[in-house]
Design a protein around this motif. Structure first.
Motif, PDB file in Angstrom:
ATOM      1  N   GLY A  47       6.819  -2.739   2.923  1.00 49.08           N
ATOM      2  CA  GLY A  47       5.876  -2.293   1.894  1.00 49.08           C
ATOM      3  C   GLY A  47       6.492  -1.204   1.025  1.00 49.08           C
ATOM      4  O   GLY A  47       6.262  -1.145  -0.184  1.00 49.08           O
ATOM      5  N   ARG A  48       7.304  -0.367   1.663  1.00 47.82           N
ATOM      6  CA  ARG A  48       7.932   0.730   0.923  1.00 47.82           C
ATOM      7  C   ARG A  48       8.942   0.187  -0.105  1.00 47.82           C
ATOM      8  O   ARG A  48       9.022   0.677  -1.223  1.00 47.82           O
ATOM      9  CB  ARG A  48       8.621   1.681   1.899  1.00 47.82           C
TER      10      ARG A  48
ATOM     11  N   PHE B 105       6.923  -1.051  -2.931  1.00 53.09           N
ATOM     12  CA  PHE B 105       6.350   0.083  -3.663  1.00 53.09           C
ATOM     13  C   PHE B 105       7.410   0.770  -4.530  1.00 53.09           C
ATOM     14  O   PHE B 105       7.164   1.114  -5.694  1.00 53.09           O
ATOM     15  CB  PHE B 105       5.739   1.088  -2.673  1.00 53.09           C
TER      16      PHE B 105
ATOM     17  N   VAL C 241       5.612  -1.560   7.262  1.00 54.87           N
ATOM     18  CA  VAL C 241       5.502  -0.417   6.344  1.00 54.87           C
ATOM     19  C   VAL C 241       6.789  -0.244   5.554  1.00 54.87           C
ATOM     20  O   VAL C 241       6.766   0.001   4.343  1.00 54.87           O
ATOM     21  CB  VAL C 241       5.151   0.878   7.120  1.00 54.87           C
TER      22      VAL C 241
ATOM     23  N   GLY D  45       2.608  -5.029   3.834  1.00 54.74           N
ATOM     24  CA  GLY D  45       1.164  -4.938   3.602  1.00 54.74           C
ATOM     25  C   GLY D  45       0.330  -5.753   4.554  1.00 54.74           C
ATOM     26  O   GLY D  45      -0.857  -5.952   4.342  1.00 54.74           O
TER      27      GLY D  45
END
Lengths: 74, 391
Positions: free
Chosen positions: B46-47, B50, B43, B35
Motif C-alpha cells: 500500500g505504501r 501511496f 501495508v 489495501g
C-alpha cells in the motif's frame, strides 16, 4: 495488546491510513498501522494507533487535511 | 545492426534502471496485495502505491495525492470521464486533433444523445482558443482536449482554454496528457484542469499497464465509475464507495507496475521536467533542420518549430508509402518507427493525410544527437535511392 492509553484514527481506506500516518509521523508523533479491532468496525481495513495523550494534536493535524471517520479510545 | 528506437510516442524505451529495480524489489520482497489487510507486507505494498500517488501529485501540482485514481492507461481514464460523466442532452466540445481514445467514446456517446462539437484545427494541428469559446453552448458539460497531438506533436493551448473556461465553472475541463505527462510542465491549478488523464508508460517511464486520472474535489459525485467491485475498504457494504480513489479502483491493482511507475516519476522529478523538455527540444530542433535540407522530397507536417511541438515529427516521402518507408528504415537502418494513422483519423483529416497516413519518428529523453543524425542519414539514403530508382 489493547490499553486504554491508546487511541485509533478510523479512516476510509488504506490510502487514507497511509496519508494520516505521514502527517502524524511528520509532526513527530509516534503511531502504528494496525488491523481495525473488531469491536470498533467490521471493516477489513487498517487504522492508526497512537497514544491517547496525543489525541488533541492528532485531531488538529488531520482536521481539514485528510478525511477520517472518528478517533476512538482503544 | 544496431536498433534505433524512434517510437517513444507509442511507448518510451529504454526505461531508467530504477524502474526495473523497483518492480523486482516489490515482487521479490513484498508481493502482497495493497489495501487488503493490515499485515506488514500488505501495508508495504500500500505504501508503494501511496508513494507513487504522491510523486504524481508533486509532478502535476495536485495538493491531495488521493485525488489521483490509478488506472491501466490514459484510455481507461478518458473512458471513465466520458462514459461516466456525460449523459444524453449534454453537450461536449473537443478538437480536430484528438486520438481515438477520445473520439471513439465520444462518437459512441453521440449515438446515445450526447451533442458533440469538434472544433477544427489548422492544417498544422493548431487550435485557436477563441474557437472553443465560440463553440460553448448553454448545455456544454465538458471540454476535452489533448495537450499535444500524437501525430504531429503540436502542443495545444491548454492554459488559454482553461483560462477562458474560468467564467464557466460548471463546464468540466478534461485534458488528455498521454503525450505530455513528464515531457511538458502540467499544473492542474494554473491550467484550470478538472480532470487530467495520463498514461504511465510514455514520458513518465513506467511500464505498460499503468496510468491515472486526477479528479477535482467533488467531481467524484458526478462521474460514475466504469467498473465496480472489491476495494479493500468499506467491505461491509455492497455499494461501491463514493470516495477517492477507491471509487475508481476496483479489483487488485497492478502493484508491480505501479512500483515501476513510482520509480519512473521519481526519475522525472529528479531530472526535472524542464531538463527533459530542453533535451527533447534540442533533438527535435536538430531533426527539423535535417529535414529542411530534404524539403524537395520530404513533406513535413505539424508546426515545424521545436518550441511548439513535442519530440514527435510526422512526414511523408514523395512517391513512397509510409509503410514502405518504415519497412525500409527497419530493414536497412534498424530504425523502429510508426507509419499509418496512429489511432487518430481525425488528426490525419485535419492535416490532410487521411487515409494515406504519415511516417512518425518520435524521440525520447534517452535519444542522442547522434541518433538524430543517424535518422537524418537514413532519410537522405532513402530519398537518394528513390531518385536512382526513378531515373
Amino acid at each position: 495488546m489493547t490499553t486504554h492509553n491508546d487511541c485509533v484514527v478510523l479512516v476510509e481506506s488504506v490510502s487514507h491510513a497511509l496519508g494520516a500516518e505521514k502527517i502524524i509521523k511528520g509532526a513527530g508523533i509516534n503511531c502504528k498501522l494496525i488491523h481495525v479491532p473488531r469491536h470498533l468496525s467490521s471493516d477489513c481495513g487498517i487504522c492508526l494507533r497512537f497514544r491517547a495523550d496525543d489525541r488533541e494534536r492528532v485531531e488538529a493535524l488531520l482536521q481539514g487535511k485528510l478525511h477520517f471517520f472518528d478517533i476512538k479510545l482503544l | 545492426m544496431e536498433i534505433l528506437y524512434l517510437d517513444n510516442a507509442a511507448t518510451s524505451f529504454p526505461k531508467p534502471d530504477t524502474v526495473m529495480a523497483a518492480m523486482i524489489a516489490y515482487q521479490q520482497n513484498i508481493g502482497a496485495n495493497p489495501g487488503r489487510s493490515g499485515h506488514g507486507r500488505s501495508v508495504e505494498a500500500g505504501r508503494i502505491v501511496f508513494e507513487t500517488r504522491e510523486a504524481l501529485a508533486r509532478l502535476f501540482h495536485i495538493e491531495d495525492p488521493l485525488r489521483i485514481a490509478l488506472t491501466k492507461n490514459a484510455t481507461e481514464s478518458l473512458n471513465i470521464v466520458l462514459q461516466g460523466g456525460l449523459k444524453p442532452g449534454d453537450s461536449v466540445i473537443t478538437s480536430g486533433m484528438e486520438h481515438n481514445s477520445v473520439m471513439r467514446p465520444l462518437r459512441f456517446l453521440e449515438g446515445r444523445g450526447v451533442e458533440l462539437s469538434v472544433v477544427p484545427c489548422s492544417p498544422r494541428g493548431e487550435l485557436e482558443p477563441d474557437d472553443v469559446r465560440k463553440a460553448l453552448r448553454k448545455n456544454t458539460r465538458m471540454v476535452v482536449l489533448t495537450h499535444a497531438s500524437n501525430v504531429t506533436g503540436t502542443i495545444l493551448p491548454v492554459e488559454a482554454v482553461g483560462a477562458l473556461l474560468r467564467d464557466r465553472p460548471e463546464v468540466l475541463f478534461c485534458v488528455d496528457a498521454a503525450q505530455t505527462a513528464g515531457a511538458l510542465p502540467i499544473d492542474v491549478e494554473k491550467m484550470r484542469i478538472d480532470l487530467l488523464a495520463f498514461t504511465g508508460h510514455k514520458s513518465l517511464f513506467g511500464p505498460q499497464g499503468t496510468g491515472g486520472l486526477y479528479i477535482r474535489e467533488g467531481l467524484e459525485n458526478k462521474i460514475s465509475p466504469l467498473m465496480m467491485g472489491g476495494t479493500g475498504s468499506r467491505s461491509e457494504f455492497e455499494q461501491q464507495p463514493v470516495f477517492m480513489p477507491d471509487r475508481y479502483e476496483s479489483g487488485t491493482p497492478n502493484t508491480i507496475g505501479i512500483a515501476g511507475l513510482g520509480a519512473g516519476v521519481s526519475f522525472v522529478l529528479e531530472q526535472t521536467v524542464g531538463t527533459v523538455r530542453d533535451q527533447e527540444e534540442r533533438l527535435i530542433s536538430r531533426f527539423l533542420s535535417g529535414l529542411r535540407d530534404l524539403r524537395d522530397d520530404v513533406i513535413v507536417y505539424g508546426p515545424q518549430d521545436a518550441s511548439r511541438q513535442t519530440a514527435v515529427v510526422s512526414f511523408n516521402i514523395r512517391d513512397v508509402s509510409a509503410s514502405d518507408a518504415a519497412s525500409y528504415f527497419e530493414d536497412n537502418r534498424g530504425i523502429l518507427c510508426r507509419p499509418g494513422l496512429h489511432c487518430a483519423p481525425s488528426a490525419h483529416r485535419t492535416i490532410g493525410t487521411f487515409p494515406r497516413g504519415t511516417i512518425r519518428f518520435s524521440f525520447g529523453f534517452f535519444n542522442t544527437q547522434r541518433d538524430v543524425d543517424d535518422a537524418c542519414a537514413a532519410l537522405r539514403e532513402l530519398v537518394k535511392r528513390k531518385g536512382n530508382h526513378r531515373s
